[in-house]
Write a protein that holds these residues in place. Sequence first.
Motif, PDB file in Angstrom:
ATOM      1  N   ILE A  67      11.311 -12.264 -24.557  1.00  0.00           N
ATOM      2  CA  ILE A  67      10.495 -11.533 -24.124  1.00  0.00           C
ATOM      3  C   ILE A  67       9.173 -11.259 -22.640  1.00  0.00           C
ATOM      4  O   ILE A  67       9.074 -11.125 -21.974  1.00  0.00           O
ATOM      5  CB  ILE A  67       9.150 -11.397 -25.617  1.00  0.00           C
ATOM      6  N   GLY A  68       9.537 -12.972 -22.727  1.00  0.00           N
ATOM      7  CA  GLY A  68       8.704 -13.688 -21.591  1.00  0.00           C
ATOM      8  C   GLY A  68       8.730 -13.019 -20.817  1.00  0.00           C
ATOM      9  O   GLY A  68       8.023 -12.897 -19.299  1.00  0.00           O
ATOM     10  N   MET A  69      10.036 -13.232 -20.205  1.00  0.00           N
ATOM     11  CA  MET A  69      10.703 -12.484 -18.410  1.00  0.00           C
ATOM     12  C   MET A  69      10.968 -11.276 -18.526  1.00  0.00           C
ATOM     13  O   MET A  69      10.787 -10.419 -17.518  1.00  0.00           O
ATOM     14  CB  MET A  69      12.306 -12.745 -18.654  1.00  0.00           C
ATOM     15  N   VAL A  70      10.606 -10.132 -19.786  1.00  0.00           N
ATOM     16  CA  VAL A  70       9.867  -8.716 -19.109  1.00  0.00           C
ATOM     17  C   VAL A  70       9.262  -8.843 -19.349  1.00  0.00           C
ATOM     18  O   VAL A  70       8.978  -7.652 -17.905  1.00  0.00           O
ATOM     19  CB  VAL A  70      10.684  -8.363 -21.218  1.00  0.00           C
ATOM     20  N   THR A  71       8.135  -9.216 -20.187  1.00  0.00           N
ATOM     21  CA  THR A  71       6.976  -8.854 -19.414  1.00  0.00           C
ATOM     22  C   THR A  71       6.074  -9.956 -18.394  1.00  0.00           C
ATOM     23  O   THR A  71       5.308  -9.339 -17.866  1.00  0.00           O
ATOM     24  CB  THR A  71       5.353  -9.492 -20.511  1.00  0.00           C
ATOM     25  N   ASP A  72       7.188 -10.913 -17.637  1.00  0.00           N
ATOM     26  CA  ASP A  72       6.501 -11.244 -16.434  1.00  0.00           C
ATOM     27  C   ASP A  72       7.178  -9.893 -15.622  1.00  0.00           C
ATOM     28  O   ASP A  72       6.124  -9.910 -14.078  1.00  0.00           O
ATOM     29  CB  ASP A  72       7.006 -12.148 -16.115  1.00  0.00           C
ATOM     30  N   PRO A 336       5.432 -21.216 -11.312  1.00  0.00           N
ATOM     31  CA  PRO A 336       3.460 -20.535 -10.940  1.00  0.00           C
ATOM     32  C   PRO A 336       3.813 -18.711 -11.019  1.00  0.00           C
ATOM     33  O   PRO A 336       3.152 -17.856 -11.583  1.00  0.00           O
ATOM     34  CB  PRO A 336       3.319 -20.201  -9.794  1.00  0.00           C
ATOM     35  N   ASN A 337       5.418 -17.980 -11.216  1.00  0.00           N
ATOM     36  CA  ASN A 337       5.456 -16.770 -11.125  1.00  0.00           C
ATOM     37  C   ASN A 337       6.159 -16.175 -13.104  1.00  0.00           C
ATOM     38  O   ASN A 337       6.137 -15.135 -12.830  1.00  0.00           O
ATOM     39  CB  ASN A 337       6.457 -16.158  -9.749  1.00  0.00           C
ATOM     40  N   ARG A 338       6.430 -16.946 -13.302  1.00  0.00           N
ATOM     41  CA  ARG A 338       7.203 -16.700 -15.196  1.00  0.00           C
ATOM     42  C   ARG A 338       6.370 -17.494 -15.545  1.00  0.00           C
ATOM     43  O   ARG A 338       6.870 -17.656 -16.713  1.00  0.00           O
ATOM     44  CB  ARG A 338       8.335 -17.616 -14.633  1.00  0.00           C
ATOM     45  N   ILE A 339       4.888 -17.049 -15.323  1.00  0.00           N
ATOM     46  CA  ILE A 339       4.179 -17.167 -16.932  1.00  0.00           C
ATOM     47  C   ILE A 339       4.583 -16.577 -18.033  1.00  0.00           C
ATOM     48  O   ILE A 339       4.151 -17.869 -18.891  1.00  0.00           O
ATOM     49  CB  ILE A 339       2.772 -16.373 -16.218  1.00  0.00           C
ATOM     50  N   GLY A 340       5.240 -15.039 -18.343  1.00  0.00           N
ATOM     51  CA  GLY A 340       5.250 -15.010 -19.672  1.00  0.00           C
ATOM     52  C   GLY A 340       6.960 -16.041 -19.831  1.00  0.00           C
ATOM     53  O   GLY A 340       7.049 -16.235 -21.159  1.00  0.00           O
TER      54      GLY A 340
END
Length: 401
Positions: A67-72, A336-340
């Motif tokens: 879900i984190g990767m998708v919402t990134d 830093p560009n993968r917060i989700g």
Amino acid sequence: MTTTTRTKTHLAVLAVLGLSHMLNDLMQSLIPAAYPILKEAYALDFVQIGMITLTFQIAGAMLQPVIGMVTDKYPAPYSPVVGMMFTLTGLLSLAFAPSYAMILVSVTLIGIGSSIFHPEATRMARYAAGGRQGLAQGIFQVGGQAGGSLGPVFAALIIVPWGQPSLAWFAVIALIAMMLLLWIGRQQRRISAEFAQMRASNSTGADAPRHAPLTIGIGLFVLTFLMFTKNAYGESFRSFYTFYLIERFDLSIPSAQMMLFIFLLAAAVGVLVGGVIGDRIGRYRIIWISVLGPLPLTLILPYADLFWTGVLTILINLIMASAFASILIYAMDLLPNRIGLIGGLFYGLNFGLGGVAAAFLGVLADSYGVEAVYQFCAFLPLAGLATWFLPRLDDGIGKTT
């Protein structure tokens, strides 16, 4: 010398995020808080108790990084509301579960709800932080820790006297959380635009550095290992502390639940204090203090009387919890560009690794007694020596140096 632009810290948004996190984790904490009731009602052994925790935590762990990767790539500000719907369904199902199998299904739904909630909520805390990342993550996480600490209180005051069906009464908490999350979702577009503008104006700001793949890999591996050992010790309390107190000191269930509440409340204080201090002295130092600091106390704990057991458990959790904000921000500085993704990964690790530890500790408790759990876990802080291998990021005192 480069000037770093910072947006303002949105304290109101952070406060509401912390409150919604508190409500989310309060509902989750009702699961282990209800273990003494479930153990008696369904004639469960410690292995089955550990399997409930494992099922719940794995369900929460599996989806969070995805879900984190998708919402990134595709921000979904209202996805936490959907997660809360799963939690609501699981809570009602658990209240009226007719069998052990249905208990496992119920906790799976609650775990899925948590997996959907955390990545986007973590992103919003990052956006709303301005230049005070430690404070922001401290507020967000102190909400979760405070909610987790309230489960034993409600178990003592409501679930024990009124029984398993009283879990359904907490559905109103899920509805309140959904309303709060709807408000947060409406704020995200504006605040994320401010955050993007800050990043664009900073040539060497908080999110600009790019690290070598080896640095990222070593850093994430060490942080994951530290998280596992901290969670393993924490699970020994969340899943088995009440049984330990009842068996060793002959406490009643409500008294044991209140001691568990005090222990978990110390974690809430620890994450906030650790986040604020980390902004001042650096993440790296906070992690060292947190992972090795509790060792003398954990070694003494299995041999302490009731009074000192209470004192030691508070101090242990206060120190041990202080590094979570620093670990999370350290990981965000690596990617830093993968917060989700980071939010999903590390909150997912909280669930998944903690569940694995709970299952193992359940076998240990059944084989050698619940006191053996704390004799074994006493040595887990030694794993903090792995902090030596954590890459030092040249991001200033407020980060990791």
